[in-house]
Motif scaffolding. Sequence first.
Motif, PDB file in Angstrom:
ATOM      1  N   VAL A   1       0.847  -1.185   0.000  1.00 60.09           N
ATOM      2  CA  VAL A   1       0.000   0.000   0.000  1.00 60.09           C
ATOM      3  C   VAL A   1       0.888   1.242   0.000  1.00 60.09           C
ATOM      4  CG1 VAL A   1      -1.748   1.302   1.252  1.00 60.09           C
ATOM      5  CG2 VAL A   1      -1.856  -1.188   1.190  1.00 60.09           C
ATOM      6  N   GLN A   2       0.562   2.167  -0.857  1.00 60.72           N
ATOM      7  CA  GLN A   2       1.320   3.417  -0.930  1.00 60.72           C
ATOM      8  C   GLN A   2       0.378   4.611  -0.903  1.00 60.72           C
ATOM      9  OE1 GLN A   2       3.746   2.955  -4.532  1.00 60.72           O
ATOM     10  NE2 GLN A   2       5.534   2.715  -3.234  1.00 60.72           N
ATOM     11  N   LEU A   3       0.854   5.682  -0.296  1.00 55.84           N
ATOM     12  CA  LEU A   3       0.123   6.942  -0.281  1.00 55.84           C
ATOM     13  C   LEU A   3       0.895   7.934  -1.121  1.00 55.84           C
ATOM     14  CD1 LEU A   3      -0.760   7.188   3.523  1.00 55.84           C
ATOM     15  CD2 LEU A   3      -2.180   6.283   1.666  1.00 55.84           C
ATOM     16  N   VAL A   4       0.198   8.574  -2.033  1.00 58.41           N
ATOM     17  CA  VAL A   4       0.827   9.568  -2.905  1.00 58.41           C
ATOM     18  C   VAL A   4       0.134  10.898  -2.678  1.00 58.41           C
ATOM     19  CG1 VAL A   4       1.356  10.219  -5.258  1.00 58.41           C
ATOM     20  CG2 VAL A   4       1.397   7.806  -4.602  1.00 58.41           C
ATOM     21  N   GLU A   5       0.920  11.882  -2.323  1.00 58.22           N
ATOM     22  CA  GLU A   5       0.369  13.180  -1.974  1.00 58.22           C
ATOM     23  C   GLU A   5       0.598  14.191  -3.080  1.00 58.22           C
ATOM     24  OE1 GLU A   5       2.244  12.622   2.393  1.00 58.22           O
ATOM     25  OE2 GLU A   5       0.833  14.289   2.165  1.00 58.22           O
ATOM     26  N   SER A   6      -0.296  15.160  -3.142  1.00 63.07           N
ATOM     27  CA  SER A   6      -0.150  16.256  -4.090  1.00 63.07           C
ATOM     28  C   SER A   6      -0.762  17.504  -3.494  1.00 63.07           C
ATOM     29  CB  SER A   6      -0.812  15.908  -5.421  1.00 63.07           C
ATOM     30  OG  SER A   6      -2.189  15.683  -5.247  1.00 63.07           O
ATOM     31  N   GLY A   7      -0.427  18.631  -4.097  1.00 67.10           N
ATOM     32  CA  GLY A   7      -0.961  19.897  -3.616  1.00 67.10           C
ATOM     33  C   GLY A   7       0.099  20.879  -3.175  1.00 67.10           C
ATOM     34  N   VAL A   8       1.352  20.570  -3.507  1.00 65.19           N
ATOM     35  CA  VAL A   8       2.432  21.477  -3.130  1.00 65.19           C
ATOM     36  C   VAL A   8       2.177  22.857  -3.734  1.00 65.19           C
ATOM     37  CG1 VAL A   8       3.827  20.826  -5.120  1.00 65.19           C
ATOM     38  CG2 VAL A   8       4.940  21.771  -3.114  1.00 65.19           C
ATOM     39  N   GLY A   9       2.503  23.892  -2.964  1.00 68.91           N
ATOM     40  CA  GLY A   9       2.317  25.219  -3.529  1.00 68.91           C
ATOM     41  C   GLY A   9       2.519  26.340  -2.555  1.00 68.91           C
ATOM     42  N   LEU A  10       2.442  27.537  -3.120  1.00 69.12           N
ATOM     43  CA  LEU A  10       2.606  28.780  -2.390  1.00 69.12           C
ATOM     44  C   LEU A  10       1.263  29.497  -2.378  1.00 69.12           C
ATOM     45  CD1 LEU A  10       4.452  31.013  -1.123  1.00 69.12           C
ATOM     46  CD2 LEU A  10       4.819  31.825  -3.471  1.00 69.12           C
ATOM     47  N   VAL A  11       0.875  29.983  -1.213  1.00 73.55           N
ATOM     48  CA  VAL A  11      -0.403  30.682  -1.090  1.00 73.55           C
ATOM     49  C   VAL A  11      -0.204  31.880  -0.174  1.00 73.55           C
ATOM     50  CG1 VAL A  11      -1.138  29.202   0.822  1.00 73.55           C
ATOM     51  CG2 VAL A  11      -2.848  30.405  -0.535  1.00 73.55           C
ATOM     52  N   GLN A  12      -0.957  32.919  -0.407  1.00 72.89           N
ATOM     53  CA  GLN A  12      -0.861  34.110   0.433  1.00 72.89           C
ATOM     54  C   GLN A  12      -1.641  33.919   1.723  1.00 72.89           C
ATOM     55  OE1 GLN A  12      -2.144  37.425  -2.051  1.00 72.89           O
ATOM     56  NE2 GLN A  12       0.000  37.926  -2.487  1.00 72.89           N
ATOM     57  N   ALA A  13      -1.220  34.615   2.742  1.00 73.75           N
ATOM     58  CA  ALA A  13      -1.922  34.549   4.026  1.00 73.75           C
ATOM     59  C   ALA A  13      -3.390  34.929   3.827  1.00 73.75           C
ATOM     60  CB  ALA A  13      -1.261  35.490   5.026  1.00 73.75           C
ATOM     61  N   GLY A  14      -4.246  34.169   4.473  1.00 72.03           N
ATOM     62  CA  GLY A  14      -5.677  34.369   4.327  1.00 72.03           C
ATOM     63  C   GLY A  14      -6.291  33.543   3.222  1.00 72.03           C
ATOM     64  N   GLY A  15      -5.443  32.953   2.390  1.00 68.04           N
ATOM     65  CA  GLY A  15      -5.915  32.157   1.276  1.00 68.04           C
ATOM     66  C   GLY A  15      -6.220  30.718   1.657  1.00 68.04           C
ATOM     67  N   SER A  16      -6.505  29.912   0.650  1.00 68.38           N
ATOM     68  CA  SER A  16      -6.880  28.515   0.854  1.00 68.38           C
ATOM     69  C   SER A  16      -6.020  27.602  -0.006  1.00 68.38           C
ATOM     70  CB  SER A  16      -8.349  28.298   0.489  1.00 68.38           C
ATOM     71  OG  SER A  16      -9.202  29.083   1.298  1.00 68.38           O
ATOM     72  N   ARG A  17      -5.921  26.386   0.455  1.00 68.95           N
ATOM     73  CA  ARG A  17      -5.157  25.377  -0.285  1.00 68.95           C
ATOM     74  C   ARG A  17      -5.707  24.017   0.085  1.00 68.95           C
ATOM     75  NH1 ARG A  17      -1.904  25.916  -4.728  1.00 68.95           N
ATOM     76  NH2 ARG A  17      -0.774  23.969  -5.032  1.00 68.95           N
ATOM     77  N   SER A  18      -5.768  23.130  -0.911  1.00 65.40           N
ATOM     78  CA  SER A  18      -6.186  21.756  -0.655  1.00 65.40           C
ATOM     79  C   SER A  18      -5.036  20.824  -1.005  1.00 65.40           C
ATOM     80  CB  SER A  18      -7.406  21.416  -1.492  1.00 65.40           C
ATOM     81  OG  SER A  18      -7.799  20.077  -1.281  1.00 65.40           O
ATOM     82  N   VAL A  19      -4.740  19.920  -0.116  1.00 69.91           N
ATOM     83  CA  VAL A  19      -3.743  18.891  -0.397  1.00 69.91           C
ATOM     84  C   VAL A  19      -4.467  17.554  -0.419  1.00 69.91           C
ATOM     85  CG1 VAL A  19      -1.755  20.133   0.508  1.00 69.91           C
ATOM     86  CG2 VAL A  19      -3.143  18.774   2.064  1.00 69.91           C
ATOM     87  N   SER A  20      -4.061  16.698  -1.329  1.00 71.30           N
ATOM     88  CA  SER A  20      -4.739  15.412  -1.488  1.00 71.30           C
ATOM     89  C   SER A  20      -3.784  14.261  -1.249  1.00 71.30           C
ATOM     90  CB  SER A  20      -5.363  15.307  -2.880  1.00 71.30           C
ATOM     91  OG  SER A  20      -4.363  15.358  -3.872  1.00 71.30           O
ATOM     92  N   CYS A  21      -4.368  13.118  -0.996  1.00 71.54           N
ATOM     93  CA  CYS A  21      -3.611  11.915  -0.685  1.00 71.54           C
ATOM     94  C   CYS A  21      -4.337  10.739  -1.322  1.00 71.54           C
ATOM     95  CB  CYS A  21      -3.529  11.756   0.836  1.00 71.54           C
ATOM     96  SG  CYS A  21      -2.778  10.222   1.401  1.00 71.54           S
ATOM     97  N   SER A  22      -3.699  10.119  -2.295  1.00 69.37           N
ATOM     98  CA  SER A  22      -4.304   8.982  -2.974  1.00 69.37           C
ATOM     99  C   SER A  22      -3.640   7.693  -2.515  1.00 69.37           C
ATOM    100  CB  SER A  22      -4.144   9.125  -4.489  1.00 69.37           C
ATOM    101  OG  SER A  22      -4.789  10.294  -4.947  1.00 69.37           O
ATOM    102  N   VAL A  23      -4.419   6.645  -2.415  1.00 66.67           N
ATOM    103  CA  VAL A  23      -3.892   5.365  -1.975  1.00 66.67           C
ATOM    104  C   VAL A  23      -3.869   4.389  -3.147  1.00 66.67           C
ATOM    105  CG1 VAL A  23      -6.158   4.550  -1.201  1.00 66.67           C
ATOM    106  CG2 VAL A  23      -4.091   3.501  -0.283  1.00 66.67           C
ATOM    107  N   SER A  24      -2.783   3.677  -3.271  1.00 66.68           N
ATOM    108  CA  SER A  24      -2.683   2.620  -4.267  1.00 66.68           C
ATOM    109  C   SER A  24      -2.415   1.306  -3.560  1.00 66.68           C
ATOM    110  CB  SER A  24      -1.554   2.919  -5.266  1.00 66.68           C
ATOM    111  OG  SER A  24      -0.304   2.973  -4.604  1.00 66.68           O
ATOM    112  N   GLY A  25      -3.043   0.254  -4.056  1.00 64.81           N
ATOM    113  CA  GLY A  25      -2.876  -1.053  -3.417  1.00 64.81           C
ATOM    114  C   GLY A  25      -3.812  -1.267  -2.251  1.00 64.81           C
ATOM    115  N   GLY A  26      -4.784  -0.395  -2.101  1.00 61.43           N
ATOM    116  CA  GLY A  26      -5.740  -0.521  -1.011  1.00 61.43           C
ATOM    117  C   GLY A  26      -6.878   0.452  -1.214  1.00 61.43           C
TER     118      GLY A  26
END
Length: 123
Positions: A1-26
Amino acid sequence: VQLVESGVGLVQAGGSRSVSCSVSGGTFTCYRTGRFRHVLGKWREFVSTMSRSGDSTEYAASMKGRFTISRDNAKNTAYLQMNALKPEDTAVYYCAADWGYGLGTRMDEYDIWGQGTQVTVSS
């Protein structure tokens, strides 16, 4: 089972960001999910957790009301939506999973870890 993350980035204070995590093998419905972060110069800390069923969640006090953990079972992906971001939220965010029941707020409760994704909040 592996977890692969994405969503790296730069955001200004007060802003929003979503990071995701996908699973393979499960499937996420077999695991409880945890989110942790590592702020430079500090210990890795708990952010949020979701139970296997997805019915229960918990957040660290400083993130409650700003962060939301969720999961899309059809996509086998978990998300951490971060709103009202502050410069002190700058960190590498990690996704973790394990077979346990209930909620897990400690790192040692998790066996499977993603590679981490950097989120930088500028002032």
